[in-house]
Structure formats: structure tokens, C-alpha cells
Design a protein around this motif. Structure first.
Motif, PDB file in Angstrom:
ATOM      1  N   THR A  95      42.406  37.770  38.224  1.00  0.00           N
ATOM      2  CA  THR A  95      41.078  38.348  38.023  1.00  0.00           C
ATOM      3  C   THR A  95      40.047  37.567  38.846  1.00  0.00           C
ATOM      4  N   LYS A 117      39.691  47.288  34.571  1.00  0.00           N
ATOM      5  CA  LYS A 117      40.959  48.006  34.515  1.00  0.00           C
ATOM      6  C   LYS A 117      41.799  47.440  33.382  1.00  0.00           C
ATOM      7  N   ASP A 119      51.902  34.475  32.613  1.00  0.00           N
ATOM      8  CA  ASP A 119      50.656  35.219  32.600  1.00  0.00           C
ATOM      9  C   ASP A 119      49.755  34.736  33.737  1.00  0.00           C
ATOM     10  N   GLN A 157      34.077  40.803  35.486  1.00  0.00           N
ATOM     11  CA  GLN A 157      35.136  39.791  35.475  1.00  0.00           C
ATOM     12  C   GLN A 157      35.313  39.185  34.100  1.00  0.00           C
ATOM     13  N   LYS A 183      40.496  38.641  42.383  1.00  0.00           N
ATOM     14  CA  LYS A 183      39.978  39.998  42.569  1.00  0.00           C
ATOM     15  C   LYS A 183      38.458  39.979  42.736  1.00  0.00           C
ATOM     16  N   GLY A 184      37.816  39.080  41.981  1.00  0.00           N
ATOM     17  CA  GLY A 184      36.368  38.969  42.060  1.00  0.00           C
ATOM     18  C   GLY A 184      35.865  38.612  43.455  1.00  0.00           C
ATOM     19  N   GLY A 243      34.390  49.747  35.022  1.00  0.00           N
ATOM     20  CA  GLY A 243      34.927  48.990  36.153  1.00  0.00           C
ATOM     21  C   GLY A 243      35.988  47.978  35.765  1.00  0.00           C
ATOM     22  N   GLU A 280      48.540  45.813  38.833  1.00  0.00           N
ATOM     23  CA  GLU A 280      48.040  46.400  37.586  1.00  0.00           C
ATOM     24  C   GLU A 280      46.535  46.165  37.436  1.00  0.00           C
ATOM     25  N   LEU A 281      46.072  45.027  37.945  1.00  0.00           N
ATOM     26  CA  LEU A 281      44.631  44.743  37.879  1.00  0.00           C
ATOM     27  C   LEU A 281      43.860  45.506  38.945  1.00  0.00           C
ATOM     28  N   GLY A 282      44.594  46.247  39.787  1.00  0.00           N
ATOM     29  CA  GLY A 282      43.918  47.041  40.797  1.00  0.00           C
ATOM     30  C   GLY A 282      43.665  46.297  42.096  1.00  0.00           C
ATOM     31  N   PHE A 298      31.238  43.614  49.177  1.00  0.00           N
ATOM     32  CA  PHE A 298      30.777  42.330  48.640  1.00  0.00           C
ATOM     33  C   PHE A 298      31.944  41.375  48.595  1.00  0.00           C
ATOM     34  N   ASN A 356      37.464  39.605  46.221  1.00  0.00           N
ATOM     35  CA  ASN A 356      37.815  40.719  47.104  1.00  0.00           C
ATOM     36  C   ASN A 356      38.390  40.308  48.470  1.00  0.00           C
ATOM     37  N   ASN A 416      47.184  36.820  34.878  1.00  0.00           N
ATOM     38  CA  ASN A 416      46.049  37.739  34.895  1.00  0.00           C
ATOM     39  C   ASN A 416      44.725  37.022  35.121  1.00  0.00           C
ATOM     40  N   ALA A 417      44.581  35.856  34.480  1.00  0.00           N
ATOM     41  CA  ALA A 417      43.298  35.167  34.578  1.00  0.00           C
ATOM     42  C   ALA A 417      43.013  34.753  36.018  1.00  0.00           C
ATOM     43  N   ASN A 419      42.374  40.224  29.170  1.00  0.00           N
ATOM     44  CA  ASN A 419      43.581  39.434  29.432  1.00  0.00           C
ATOM     45  C   ASN A 419      43.884  38.523  28.255  1.00  0.00           C
ATOM     46  N   GLN A 459      37.063  41.591  31.877  1.00  0.00           N
ATOM     47  CA  GLN A 459      38.473  41.630  32.277  1.00  0.00           C
ATOM     48  C   GLN A 459      39.220  40.406  31.714  1.00  0.00           C
ATOM     49  N   GLN A 460      38.596  39.248  31.828  1.00  0.00           N
ATOM     50  CA  GLN A 460      39.247  38.029  31.325  1.00  0.00           C
ATOM     51  C   GLN A 460      39.413  38.091  29.815  1.00  0.00           C
TER      52      GLN A 460
END
Lengths: 394, 315
Positions: free
Chosen positions: A229, B159, A223, B25, A232-233, B157, A257-259, B7, A235, A225-226, B32, B28-29
Motif C-alpha cells: 500500500t 480497493k 502479509d 492510503q 502504491k501510494g 478509491g 489485488e491492491l490494484g 501524481f 505510484n 499488504n501494508a 489490511n 487501505q491500511q
């Protein structure tokens, strides 16, 4: 009655263990262990034939098998090269057992393996103290052959080293993709991953880029995802993931999947058909790897190898591991030929003196740290296929 | 070639935007964490049910989860079944497998010391793991993509992938079903009776052996379901995949109060969220460690678990 059943379970456990143990020794080519080296020259292969990175070991062995077939058509001074394989199960302690067994029981003149830097490092002590050369086809960590100012003189490799791959990736990100910001996502349990990340970071920041996020995972995680994420924050324009395919496949999938649409890049650790299965074709679009070789390269030497390989393995297109396995066998065969002897110290000397040997993965010359100086290629994934992008010379 | 982000760093952007990016965020977490947590919860239910009825920590439970993942994988790739048939086959096969484990390995030891049963459970666990490696090798397999063609949806926002919603839906459905079985059916009543007092239940004409087998069957079926769901969501399965989720589910079961069904669910979800938040705070490498710190803390400060009552053990 009860005791009998328990005993039965134990007996079956023991039996299973026995069968497994039997299986190991039978794969290591029984019969011609003892003395009689008159006929064949024995070369050990301590490879990851099962376990987490099984596809590396299996691919390398396919390459070695093809090369030995070709070499044995003529033989070396009337002798044939014979491979003694050992499955180290992608596990460092097993790799140590393998090296010990191959050297003390099978009396091999050299060992090819292991595929990963970690499993190769595990064998260094044994190779050094027994004075038997080991040659890793794909162990790219820089401290495999040279550590703390000291050369491991019985350790060799066929591939280029991590800093080079990290540098190539940083150059590509900054110049070709014009990335200003990058995130790095490493496998904190892997020297390989850390080595690549360090050289990437150094050059990328030197080129004016900024590392906006560094995240880490541990091999065997599923996993991500964390951490993704978090990435992703920030960018980032580019994500560098110098890991092995087993985790990278899942990372790429979960990232998309998280974009996260940014281009992602890794190195030769990604190179496995499993990566495409794990990540899926679509997720892999806009990802790149640096690698040792590409079957799409037009060099005649490469094309000849691709043809021979396809003929032997049912039209399968050879990957870099196949090519490096193949080259490793030629590398050793060349040294044995020049040494004119099966004495391991003479073979060591001949390996170290290699200069200008023409191989599939480029022209080989060793520097004084036993690191080959040769070219790298950059590949792009398009709809689940690797396509040749460019070739970078050192 | 790709859009240049406006940003780059939420710390440097105006508070209102920064706040919402941060919330995004965080949500989202949480998503998850809940996806991961519902898998833990499904496995934890099996631990808790078995413990509740025979006071045995079935360490082979994580491996039943692994076997379930492989059965689902082969149903999908070899027999070309869809997700739901594969899920049902895997649950059925795991139920049988669970009963076999109980009958062969645990039943003969029912009156032995608890430590003997515990060690046997560890033995069974290793046997299943390495038996699987012996049969099919240690190489991982990848669940095929797009078995369930679900689109991901975007809320505020954030996903959320279709698959994590599916995990959640399947888990919640199975938990409700389990509650129904335990509280509204005859076998459920028998299970509660046996867990309360085995000997008294026997005197009341309850077939204790069958009830215990049924408990193992249901628990293992849930683990099988968790295996298939895990494969769908995380793609990669391998013979040793059951160890860590198995241990985490054990932590979840203890966290909620071992032997208590709602406790296992809450414990699983809570543990998943804790792990996600630990990673979010930038300590992703400590994630596994934190799970076990939670275990230690709960054992020190609230050994009966969050939902447990302090009951003095009968002597």
C-alpha cells in the motif's frame, strides 16, 4: 497410569525423532563410505532438498543426476563419478553439518552446493580449512567467493553474480520499459536480495531514474499488504523485487489485488513452478526476470540438453536450476579430468584454471575472483509461462 | 506501455488532493489490518477459551491452525470441494484433533503443576510441527486461486478484495455463533460454570471432563476455520506456519484480557491494525517486534488486559 501415558508420548516422540534421524543418514548413500575409493570418485551434494527453497535443491539434483549419467557412460580414467547427496533442509546450520559430514565421513573430493548464497557461505570455513573445493551452482551473492579483499580459493560457482543481474534489470527497466521511477521491495534477511537491490539502484539512478520508495520484508512473512500500500501510494513505473519465489509469489498476488498494475521484475530467485501456483497466472502478466538460461534459447547446445532432460524426466522442461546443476557436474568432471587425480588441491587448481568450457548456460571463463563471466537472459511471464525475451552478453 | 502516473509523490501535490490520497492510503491500511486482525482474533478465541477453563496456555493451538489449513487444502485440491464444505470439514477434523490432544496430552496432567502442563503444551506443539514435516515434507503448498470467485470492490478509491470481505464475514459469523453457544446453550452454561469453579460445578452434576473437551473442540474448530481462511487469503501454507500467528494470537488474547471472549476479538483486531499502521509508517521490519512490545507493555501496565478486571487470585 498417568506416568505411563506421558512416558508413552515421550517414547513416541523419541521414536519419531529416531526415524527422522535414520532417514537422514539413509539418504546419504550408506554403503561405500569407507576407504574403497578405487572404484568410484565421490562427489558430495549439499543441497536444499526440503524446506523453504526445496524446489531449487531438487531441481539442481535432477540436473546433476542427468549429467553424471552421461559422464559415467565413458567415465574418467576408468572411474565413475558417484554423488553423495545431503539434505540441508534450506537451513544454514544444517548446511554446515552437511559439509562436515561429506568431507570427514564420506571423504568426497568436492561438494556441489548449496543452492542459496547464505547456505553456501555457511560452508566456506569448512571447505577452506579442509582444502576441499565447494561449487555452488546458483549462489549469486558477490561475497561468496571474494570477501573483504580476500579470495576464498576453495569456493567456486557456476552462475554469474548478483551485481550483474541487478545491472541487467536496471538497464531493462530504464531503456526497454522507459521507466522513470522505481520502487524496490527487498527481503531484508537475505544477502542475495540486498546485493541485487544495491546494484539495481546504482545503475538505475545513473540512467536518470529515481527510486521513489524502498520497502522491506523478512523471509517467511505472508502479509505484504501494508508495504505494498505504501508503494502504491508513490505510484512507481516499475517495481524491482529481488526475492525468492516463496514470498515473491504472495507479493505479486497481493500487489495485483491492491490494484498495482506496474511491471514487476526479479531475478533467478523467482524461477520456480511454485511461483505460478502462489501468484496465479493473471497476476504474473507484465512481470520479468533475469536468468541464467532459457529452454526457449535456440543455441544447439541448449536444445540438446533440453531433449536429453525431457527424455529422462517425463517430458518436463528444464529450468535454470536444472541447467546449472547439470553444468556444475560437467564443470567438476572437466576439472577432475584435467587434474588427472582425485587430489582435492589439484582439482581446486584445475577448477580455477577453467577457460572456455562450453556449457548449457554459456561459455565459461573464471575471472580472478572465481566468478564466471557469461551471458544472461531476460524472460517474461505470459499466462503463467516463461517466454524468452532477450539474451544479454557481459 | 503503461499509464504514466500523474501524481508521483503525494507530498508534492495540492493539499486537498494530498489529503485525500493520504486518507485513501490510511483507509487501505486499516482494511489490511482488520483482515489480518480477524484471523488473529479467531485463533485468539481458542487460546482464551482454553485458558479460561483450565488455566492452560495451549501452545499447540497455533499448530491446530496449521493442521486446519492443510485439511482445508487437501479437501479442496484432492477431493475438489468448494470453500464452505472445506471449511466445515476442516473445522470438524480440528475439533476432533483438539479433543485428542486434550485427552492424550493434557488430561493426565490436569492436577500437575501449571509449569508441567505448559511444557507439555510446547512439546505437543513441536510434535505436531515436526510430525507434519515427517509425514509430508517441509515444502510449502499454495491454495488454488479463485476457489471463491469474488470480485474486489472499490469504495472511495480504496480497493477491498472480495477475499478480505469474506474473511471478515466468516470471522464475524463465527464470533457471533460462539457468543450464542457460550451464553444461550446448556454446554455454554456448563463451560461458564466450570471456568468459574471446577469443583462446585462437579458438585452441581456437571460433567467436567466433557465440558473441557467441548471447550477444546470449539476452540480448535475456530483455529481450523482460521487456517482455511488464512490459506485462502495468503495462499501459502507450510508446516511451521502456525508459530508466528499462534504467538501473535497469544499476544492478542493477553491484550484483550486472557479468558475473556470479547477481549480476544478486540485484541486480535487491535493487534492487526497496530501492525498495519506500524508498517504504513515505514517500519515494516519492526512489525513483529512491535507486537511483542505491546505484550510487554500490557503485562507491565495492565496485566489483566484491556477488558479484564483486576481479580485477586485465590490462594
Amino acid at each position: 497410569m498417568r506416568k505411563k501415558k506421558v512416558a508413552g508420548i515421550f517414547a513416541s516422540l523419541m521414536l519419531a525423532a529416531g526415524v527422522m534421524a535414520g532417514c537422514n543418514s539413509s539418504t546419504s548413500g550408506g554403503g561405500d563410505k569407507d576407504g574403497d575409493k578405487g572404484g568410484d570418485i565421490l562427489i558430495g551434494a549439499n543441497l536444499e532438498l526440503s524446506g523453504g527453497v526445496a524446489s531449487y535443491g531438487q531441481s539442481i539434483k535432477e540436473g546433476i543426476d542427468l549429467a553424471l549419467e552421461e559422464i559415467n557412460k565413458e567415465g574418467i580414467d576408468g572411474k565413475k563419478l558417484k554423488l553423495v547427496p545431503f539434505d540441508n533442509k534450506s537451513d544454514a546450520p544444517e548446511a554446515i553439518n552437511g559439509a562436515t559430514k561429506l568431507i570427514s565421513q564420506d571423504k568426497v573430493v568436492a561438494i556441489i552446493g548449496a543452492a542459496t548464497s547464505g547456505n553456501t557461505k555457511a560452508q566456506i570455513e569448512i571447505a577452506q580449512s579442509n582444502k576441499v573445493p565447494i561449487l555452488t551452482p546458483t549462489g549469486t551473492a558477490d561475497d561468496v567467493t571474494f570477501k573483504d579483499g580476500k579470495l576464498n580459493d576453495y569456493v567456486f560457482r557456476t552462475c554469474f553474480i548478483d551485481p550483474f543481474q541487478g545491472t541487467v534489470a536496471a538497464n531493462f527497466a530504464a531503456k526497454e520499459l522507459k521507466a522513470k521511477t522505481a520502487a524496490i521491495f527487498i527481503d531484508s534477511a537475505s544477502d542475495y536480495s540486498k546485493g541485487l537491490a544495491a546494484s539495481f539502484k546504482e545503475l538505475f539512478t545513473k540512467e536518470g531514474g529515481k527510486i521513489v520508495k524502498e520497502e522491506a520484508y523478512v523471509a517467511k512473512d505472508t502479509d505484504f499488504n501494508a508495504q505494498l500500500t505504501n508503494i502504491k501510494g508513490k505510484n512507481p513505473d516499475f517495481i524491482f523485487i529481488p526475492g525468492y519465489y516463496e514470498e515473491v509469489g504472495l507479493i505479486v498476488k497481493q500487489a495485483r489485488e491492491l490494484g498495482i498494475a506496474a511491471p514487476m521484475m526479479g531475478a533467478d530467485g523467482w524461477d520456480s513452478p511454485k511461483l505460478i501456483e502462489l501468484a496465479g497466472k493473471d497476476a504474473l502478466n507484465n512481470t520479468f526476470i533475469t536468468n541464467h538460461y532459457s529452454s526457449g534459447d535456440n543455441d544447439p547446445k541448449v536444445q540438446e540438453f533440453v531433449k536429453a532432460f525431457k527424455a529422462k524426466y517425463k517430458d518436463k522442461s528444464p529450468d535454470a536450476f536444472n541447467a546449472l546443476g547439470y553444468d556444475s557436474a560437467y564443470f567438476i568432471a572437466d576439472a577432475i579430468k584435467r587434474a588427472g587425480s582425485t587430489d582435492t588441491e589439484k582439482i581446486q587448481k584445475a577448477l580455477a584454471e577453467t577457460d572456455g568450457l562450453e556449457l548449457v548456460t554459456g561459455k565459461m571463463k573464471l575471472d580472478d575472483k572465481h566468478n564466471p563471466i557469461k551471458s544472461a537472459v531476460i524472460l517474461e511471464y505470459k499466462n503463467g509461462e516463461q517466454s524468452f525475451k532477450t539474451k544479454v552478453n557481459p | 506501455m503503461f499509464p504514466i502516473p500523474i501524481f508521483r509523490d503525494w507530498e508534492f501535490i495540492p493539499i486537498s488532493n494530498g489529503g485525500s490520497a493520504f486518507m485513501e492510503q490510511l483507509i487501505q491500511q486499516l482494511v489490511n489490518g482488520i483482515s489480518l486482525g480477524s484471523i488473529y482474533a479467531l485463533i485468539a478465541l481458542g487460546y482464551t477459551m482454553v485458558y479460561g477453563i483450565v488455566k492452560l496456555i495451549n501452545f499447540a493451538h497455533g499448530d491446530v491452525f496449521m493442521v486446519g489449513a492443510f485439511i482445508g487444502f487437501y479437501s479442496i485440491t484432492v477431493f475438489h470441494l468448494g470453500f464452505f464444505p472445506a471449511l466445515l470439514i476442516s473445522m470438524a477434523a480440528c475439533a476432533i484433533f483438539g479433543v485428542l490432544i486434550e485427552r492424550i496430552a493434557y488430561k493426565p496432567l490436569r492436577n500437575a503443576t501449571r509449569i508441567a502442563a505448559l511444557i507439555t503444551a510446547i512439546g505437543v506443539s513441536l510434535f505436531i510441527e515436526y510430525g507434519t514435516i515427517y509425514i509430508r515434507g517441509a515444502q510449502p503448498e499454495a491454495y488454488p486461486n479463485g476457489i471463491v470467485p469474488l470480485k474486489s470492490i472499490e469504495i472511495l478509491g480504496v480497493k477491498i478484495s472480495g477475499q478480505s470481505l469474506l474473511i471478515l464475514a466468516v470471522s464475524i459469523f463465527l464470533m457471533i455463533l460462539l457468543q450464542f453457544i457460550v451464553h444461550k446453550t446448556k454446554i455454554g452454561k456448563a463451560m461458564r460454570a466450570v471456568s468459574h469453579d471446577q469443583d462446585a460445578a462437579k458438585l452441581m452434576g456437571i460433567n467436567v471432563n466433557n465440558t473441557i473437551s467441548a471447550t477444546f473442540a470449539i476452540g480448535s474448530a475456530l483455529a481450523g476455520a482460521a487456517g482455511v481462511v488464512f490459506g485462502m487469503y495468503y495462499t501459502k501454507i507450510e508446516p511451521l506456519m502456525g508459530i508466528i500467528p499462534g504467538l501473535k494470537a497469544f499476544v492478542a488474547a493477553v491484550l484483550g484480557g486472557i479468558g475473556i471472549l470479547p477481549g480476544a476479538m478486540a485484541g486480535g483486531l487491535l493487534l492487526g491494525v497496530i501492525e498495519a499502521l506500524v508498517s504504513a509508517a515505514g517500519f515494516s521490519l519492526w512489525r513483529d517486534g512491535v507486537a511483542f512490545v505491546v505484550l510487554i507493555l500490557i503485562l507491565i501496565f495492565r496485566p489483566a488486559g484491556l477488558f479484564g478486571k483486576n481479580v485477586r487470585e485465590k490462594v
